[in-house]
Write an enzyme that holds these catalytic residues in place. Structure first.
Site, short mmCIF file in Angstrom:
data_model
loop_
_atom_site.label_atom_id
_atom_site.label_comp_id
_atom_site.label_asym_id
_atom_site.label_seq_id
_atom_site.Cartn_x
_atom_site.Cartn_y
_atom_site.Cartn_z
N GLY A 11 0.91 -1.11 -0.10
CA GLY A 11 0.04 -0.19 -0.04
C GLY A 11 0.67 1.19 0.03
O GLY A 11 2.02 1.21 0.06
N TYR A 153 -16.35 3.04 8.21
CA TYR A 153 -15.13 2.91 8.09
C TYR A 153 -14.36 3.42 9.52
O TYR A 153 -13.64 2.73 10.10
CB TYR A 153 -14.41 3.76 7.04
CG TYR A 153 -12.99 4.17 7.25
CD1 TYR A 153 -11.98 3.38 6.96
CD2 TYR A 153 -12.70 5.64 7.31
CE1 TYR A 153 -10.68 3.46 7.28
CE2 TYR A 153 -11.21 5.61 7.64
CZ TYR A 153 -10.28 4.74 7.39
OH TYR A 153 -8.86 5.11 7.69
N LYS A 157 -12.43 1.34 12.80
CA LYS A 157 -11.15 1.65 13.07
C LYS A 157 -10.99 2.00 14.63
O LYS A 157 -10.29 1.59 15.20
CB LYS A 157 -10.54 2.72 12.22
CG LYS A 157 -10.42 2.53 10.83
CD LYS A 157 -9.30 1.52 10.53
CE LYS A 157 -8.01 2.06 10.68
NZ LYS A 157 -6.93 0.90 10.40
#
Length: 336
Positions: A11, A153, A157
């Site tokens: 990434g 999202y 997290k």
């Protein structure tokens, strides 16, 4: 030679972390599933650079694959773990929330279970500034409550922060969670604003400017972020014996667990960010003013005092400088 396991190694941030650790003499085990969330060729190019080092081993698989991480921990006994693998993006979490559940929550569970069996000296797990959610008092401090996430999202997290805290407490695992603030730079993700804006401006197509441009972000240049991570690797949290934590420290009173902001401590207006891209490209953007998108927040701004007190370092690359480096990379990569 210390061994580091880096998830999400192909990434944007992960590849920079791997490169820095290799340069610093680590042996690095990289794990990445090479998902097609964005152009796989970009991930393959990043990974190809890492494979040039004989001290880099690459494993292509999903972190949520049962027993994958357990086997890697058993074989490699990593001294340091940097967990960056995740399904990213606020907007995509509305379209495909299950991918966030699987990658972010189940993947982190698999990591924590492996660490429980084969404890590393320090684990560092990526969270996000989006975890601050509906908070309006800025700059955001790690000790602020973060209970009202505005996207799935962000919720996943924040869940990983809570999961990690429980494992740190139960199994005495030193864990640092870092909350990133809008990371940008060369080799960045095509779904991020800088990449999309640069592409559109160079191609003379309009850019979508959300909330009519009334947005602020704490932009963090990727090499500054990675330098902060590298310093934090050697700063593992320790459970306070008396349960007393210093003012301003997010250290848990019952676990070797800490949350650390990594940001520039500078809220930049979106219009100023766009102007920096215009200056770097030498072209004027055609702006398509849009309403705020669901799940997004109007501003982020980091209080990075804790990072400085722990490491002596504060990210410092100014937006015009960082944007210019990205545009130079983009033109070279795409021969624009």
């Amino acid at each position: 030679m210390r061994t580091a396991l880096v998830t999400g190694s192909a990434g944007f941030i992960g590849s920079f972390v791997c490169r820095r650790l290799l340069d610093d003499g680590f042996r690095v085990i990289g794990v990445d599933c090479m998902s097609d969330y964005y152009d796989v060729a970009l991930k393959e190019r990043r990974n190809a650079q890492l494979l040039q080092s004989e001290n880099y081993r690459f494993v292509e698989d999903k972190v949520e694959t049962p027993d994958l991480l357990m086997s890697l921990f058993a074989d490699e006994k990593p001294d340091v773990v940097v967990h960056l693998a995740a399904q990213a993006g606020v907007r995509y979490s509305i379209e495909n929330p299950r991918s966030y559940l699987e990658s972010n929550i189940i993947g982190t569970f698999e990591l924590l279970e492996a660490a429980r069996a084969y404890p590393p000296a320090h684990m560092l797990l990526a969270s996000t500034s989006s975890a601050f959610g509906a908070n309006t008092q800025m700059p955001y401090a790690e000790t602020d409550k973060a209970d009202h996430q505005m996207s799935f999202y962000a919720a996943t997290k924040k869940s990983t922060e809570n999961m990690a805290h429980s494992y740190a407490h139960l199994f005495d695992l030193p864990i640092t969670m870092f909350r990133f603030f809008t990371v940008y730079g060369p080799w960045g993700r095509p779904d991020m604003a800088l990449f999309k804006f640069t592409k559109a401006i160079l191609e003379d197509t309009p850019i979508d400017v959300y909330n009519h441009g009334d947005m602020k972000r704490d932009f963090t240049y990727v090499e500054d972020l990675v330098h902060a991570i590298r310093l934090l690797i050697d700063t593992p949290p320790v459970r306070p014996e008396d349960g007393v934590v210093a003012d301003g420290d997010s250290l848990s009173p019952v676990a070797p667990h800490r949350v650390v902001n990594i940001g520039n401590s500078d809220a930049v207006q979106l219009v100023d960010f766009i102007e920096a891209i215009e200056a770097a490209t030498g072209k004027t953007a055609k702006r398509n003013l849009m309403p705020m998108q669901a799940g997004d927040v109007p501003a982020t701004w980091a209080n990075a005092d804790l990072l400085k007190s722990l490491t002596g370092y504060t990210p410092k690359t100014a937006v015009p400088e960082g944007v210019a480096k990205f545009v130079d990379w983009y033109k070279d990569y795409y021969q624009s």
